[in-house]
Scaffold this motif. Structure first.
Motif, mmCIF file in Angstrom:
data_model
loop_
_atom_site.group_PDB
_atom_site.id
_atom_site.type_symbol
_atom_site.label_atom_id
_atom_site.label_comp_id
_atom_site.label_asym_id
_atom_site.label_seq_id
_atom_site.Cartn_x
_atom_site.Cartn_y
_atom_site.Cartn_z
ATOM 1 N N ALA A 150 1.158 -1.185 0.047
ATOM 2 C CA ALA A 150 0.157 0.001 -0.110
ATOM 3 C C ALA A 150 0.799 1.307 -0.089
ATOM 4 C CB ALA A 150 -1.006 0.009 1.364
ATOM 5 N N PHE A 151 1.385 1.752 -1.241
ATOM 6 C CA PHE A 151 2.325 2.706 -1.181
ATOM 7 C C PHE A 151 1.695 4.087 -0.706
ATOM 8 C CE2 PHE A 151 4.176 -0.381 -4.473
ATOM 9 C CZ PHE A 151 5.580 -0.310 -3.874
ATOM 10 N N GLY A 152 0.429 4.272 -0.788
ATOM 11 C CA GLY A 152 0.187 5.656 -0.641
ATOM 12 C C GLY A 152 -0.409 5.646 0.778
ATOM 13 N N HIS A 153 -1.208 4.405 1.057
ATOM 14 C CA HIS A 153 -1.762 4.296 2.616
ATOM 15 C C HIS A 153 -0.588 4.447 3.655
ATOM 16 C CE1 HIS A 153 -3.290 2.382 5.908
ATOM 17 N NE2 HIS A 153 -4.388 2.844 5.934
ATOM 18 N N ASP A 154 0.409 3.666 3.265
ATOM 19 C CA ASP A 154 1.562 3.445 4.252
ATOM 20 C C ASP A 154 2.610 4.469 4.089
ATOM 21 O OD1 ASP A 154 0.041 0.972 5.264
ATOM 22 O OD2 ASP A 154 1.537 -0.214 4.047
ATOM 23 N N GLN A 155 2.362 5.467 3.028
ATOM 24 C CA GLN A 155 3.280 6.581 3.109
ATOM 25 C C GLN A 155 4.872 6.131 2.685
ATOM 26 O OE1 GLN A 155 3.093 9.036 6.621
ATOM 27 N NE2 GLN A 155 0.931 9.535 6.178
ATOM 28 N N MET A 156 4.811 5.209 1.709
ATOM 29 C CA MET A 156 5.985 4.754 1.247
ATOM 30 C C MET A 156 6.351 5.580 0.273
ATOM 31 S SD MET A 156 4.737 0.748 0.951
ATOM 32 C CE MET A 156 6.530 0.355 0.385
ATOM 33 N N ILE A 157 5.575 6.108 -0.287
ATOM 34 C CA ILE A 157 5.950 7.403 -1.420
ATOM 35 C C ILE A 157 5.072 8.619 -1.366
ATOM 36 C CG2 ILE A 157 7.125 5.819 -3.138
ATOM 37 C CD1 ILE A 157 4.419 5.914 -4.873
ATOM 38 N N PRO A 158 5.396 9.756 -1.630
ATOM 39 C CA PRO A 158 4.461 10.979 -1.621
ATOM 40 C C PRO A 158 3.247 10.626 -2.222
ATOM 41 C CG PRO A 158 6.721 11.584 -1.827
ATOM 42 C CD PRO A 158 6.717 10.068 -2.222
ATOM 43 N N SER A 159 2.295 11.386 -1.879
ATOM 44 C CA SER A 159 0.901 11.584 -2.791
ATOM 45 C C SER A 159 1.204 11.951 -4.157
ATOM 46 C CB SER A 159 -0.010 12.516 -2.036
ATOM 47 O OG SER A 159 -0.367 11.839 -0.770
ATOM 48 N N ALA A 160 1.908 12.848 -4.379
ATOM 49 C CA ALA A 160 2.219 13.421 -5.681
ATOM 50 C C ALA A 160 2.891 12.221 -6.642
ATOM 51 C CB ALA A 160 3.048 14.567 -5.941
ATOM 52 N N ALA A 168 10.429 3.338 -12.112
ATOM 53 C CA ALA A 168 11.871 2.542 -12.154
ATOM 54 C C ALA A 168 12.496 2.495 -10.576
ATOM 55 C CB ALA A 168 12.860 3.322 -12.818
ATOM 56 N N ALA A 169 12.122 3.303 -9.931
ATOM 57 C CA ALA A 169 12.930 3.338 -8.653
ATOM 58 C C ALA A 169 11.889 2.583 -7.549
ATOM 59 C CB ALA A 169 12.831 4.636 -8.142
ATOM 60 N N THR A 170 10.603 2.434 -7.737
ATOM 61 C CA THR A 170 9.818 1.663 -6.881
ATOM 62 C C THR A 170 9.327 0.318 -7.248
ATOM 63 O OG1 THR A 170 9.417 4.051 -5.912
ATOM 64 C CG2 THR A 170 7.983 2.106 -5.393
ATOM 65 N N CYS A 171 8.853 0.384 -8.771
ATOM 66 C CA CYS A 171 7.955 -0.763 -8.938
ATOM 67 C C CYS A 171 8.713 -1.905 -10.053
ATOM 68 C CB CYS A 171 6.780 -0.068 -9.762
ATOM 69 S SG CYS A 171 5.813 1.227 -9.073
ATOM 70 N N ALA A 172 9.713 -1.448 -10.580
ATOM 71 C CA ALA A 172 10.226 -2.247 -11.612
ATOM 72 C C ALA A 172 10.963 -3.470 -10.892
ATOM 73 C CB ALA A 172 11.277 -1.508 -12.095
ATOM 74 N N ALA A 173 11.152 -3.499 -9.634
ATOM 75 C CA ALA A 173 11.857 -4.517 -8.969
ATOM 76 C C ALA A 173 10.808 -5.731 -9.049
ATOM 77 C CB ALA A 173 12.053 -4.359 -7.488
ATOM 78 N N CYS A 174 9.594 -5.610 -8.971
ATOM 79 C CA CYS A 174 8.675 -6.546 -9.291
ATOM 80 C C CYS A 174 8.153 -6.792 -10.488
ATOM 81 C CB CYS A 174 7.521 -6.307 -8.353
ATOM 82 S SG CYS A 174 8.082 -6.812 -6.623
ATOM 83 N N SER A 223 -9.206 2.847 -10.349
ATOM 84 C CA SER A 223 -8.862 1.801 -10.229
ATOM 85 C C SER A 223 -7.404 1.262 -9.993
ATOM 86 C CB SER A 223 -9.417 0.528 -11.091
ATOM 87 O OG SER A 223 -10.670 0.342 -11.241
ATOM 88 N N ILE A 224 -6.568 1.749 -10.643
ATOM 89 C CA ILE A 224 -5.015 1.900 -10.574
ATOM 90 C C ILE A 224 -4.719 2.417 -9.124
ATOM 91 C CG2 ILE A 224 -2.924 2.208 -11.486
ATOM 92 C CD1 ILE A 224 -4.206 1.751 -14.422
ATOM 93 N N LEU A 225 -5.143 3.798 -9.244
ATOM 94 C CA LEU A 225 -4.964 4.544 -8.061
ATOM 95 C C LEU A 225 -5.503 3.968 -6.807
ATOM 96 C CD1 LEU A 225 -4.086 7.159 -6.610
ATOM 97 C CD2 LEU A 225 -6.461 7.832 -7.244
ATOM 98 N N ASN A 226 -6.423 3.194 -6.658
ATOM 99 C CA ASN A 226 -6.763 2.546 -5.584
ATOM 100 C C ASN A 226 -5.893 1.379 -5.269
ATOM 101 O OD1 ASN A 226 -9.313 4.022 -5.393
ATOM 102 N ND2 ASN A 226 -10.627 2.452 -6.322
ATOM 103 N N THR A 227 -5.407 0.617 -6.356
ATOM 104 C CA THR A 227 -4.215 -0.541 -6.034
ATOM 105 C C THR A 227 -3.198 0.169 -5.511
ATOM 106 O OG1 THR A 227 -5.334 -1.862 -7.904
ATOM 107 C CG2 THR A 227 -3.045 -2.080 -7.185
ATOM 108 N N VAL A 228 -2.395 1.165 -6.261
ATOM 109 C CA VAL A 228 -1.189 1.681 -5.691
ATOM 110 C C VAL A 228 -1.442 2.377 -4.368
ATOM 111 C CG1 VAL A 228 0.611 3.375 -6.137
ATOM 112 C CG2 VAL A 228 -0.420 2.182 -8.111
#
Length: 293
Positions: free
Chosen positions: A174-184, A218-224, A253-258
């Motif tokens: 949960a990249f947004g909910h857990d504040q792993m990356i900024p909202s922007a 590239a920095a956050t998602c490409a690893a998977c 839907s993509i926003l909800n997933t990320v």
């Protein structure tokens, strides 16, 4: 007291019954009726003698013909079991490729697989195997853990995020909910990810948003999901470049997933389906995808 008399028009005697001036005639029963009554009686007598018919204590009369529907059914089931044993042994021991090259065996796979799928998988994936929100479409080439028969059979056996000790494990954080990356950055990467399967959506993005999202990806998602976004079957990470989306490919839907993450589940079927059933089901699903049905 009813009085009998002869009807002047027909010559038949009356029964003495009269209703509203209408007198009932005592007409004889037509001879064909007697014929069919006699014929029915003879048939019944013959059936009682020739066929199993009369109960006598704990058993019944067997009839001269010795026919037995129960025995006939048992014989039919026995023959069916013998036939099943023959093709079941071949499917159990032959390789996937050998089975796929045998039209007779594949015909059995399609018939048996359709029943197995309907009884065990259709509740989630739909009777046409095209899935629904939260459950993947099994008729495409987008398989999270590999779409060859062996990979499919293993997924069926151990499940995904299941209770099996060898279960396949995957989770979208949960990249947004857990504040792993900024909202922007969430907004930017969502815009970029959508263009991977729908390039025309880039026209709706803010200036510089797609490039910024590409950097976040590239920095956050490409690893998977891989540098090209085509996913990795060894991690169960989906291909983001095709049009097959488990939870929806629109922007929201993509926003909800990320933002909230995902963790789909599939039960282990090892204790509920035999190795033969799992192999048939894997071949059936692969065949459905290959034939586009």
């Amino acid at each position: 007291m009813a009085v009998e008399e002869r009807d002047l028009h027909t010559g038949y005697m009356t029964t003495g019954h009269e209703w509203n001036g209408i007198k009932e005639l005592n007409t004889p029963v037509p001879r064909p009726v007697y014929f069919f009554l006699v014929l029915t009686a003879l048939f019944s007598l013959g059936y009682w003698v020739l066929m199993p018919a009369w109960p006598i204590g704990v058993t019944y009369t067997k009839g001269l013909l010795g026919l037995d529907d129960r025995q006939n059914l048992q014989d039919t089931l026995k023959q069916a079991a013998l036939g099943r044993d023959q093709w079941a042994k071949k499917i159990e021991t032959d390789s996937y490729a050998t089975i796929q090259a045998d039209p007779r065996l594949m015909n059995i796979v399609r018939q048996s697989g359709r029943t197995l799928f309907g009884d065990n998988c259709a509740a989630c994936h739909g009777f046409n195997a095209k899935g629904r929100p939260g459950f993947p479409d099994l008729t495409t080439s987008s398989w999270l853990w590999g779409g060859d028969p062996a990979a499919i059979a293993e997924t069926i056996r151990v499940g995904i995020n299941s209770t099996h000790p060898d279960t396949r494990v995957s989770q979208m954080p949960a990249f947004g909910h857990d504040q792993m990356i900024p909202s922007a950055d969430v907004d930017n990467v969502v815009a970029y990810v959508q263009t991977l399967s729908a390039p025309s959506t880039a026209n709706d993005a803010k200036p510089g948003q797609i490039e910024a999202g590409k950097t976040v990806f590239a920095a956050t998602c490409a690893a998977c999901h891989g540098d090209d976004g085509k996913g990795k079957t060894d991690l169960g990470a989906p291909n983001l470049t095709d049009k097959s989306w488990i939870y929806g490919g629109d922007r929201q839907s993509i926003l909800n997933t990320v933002w909230s993450g995902r963790q789909g589940r599939m039960p282990t079927w090892e204790s509920r389906l035999t190795p033969l059933d799992r192999k048939i089901l894997a071949l059936y699903l692969f065949d459905q995808r290959a034939t586009g049905q």
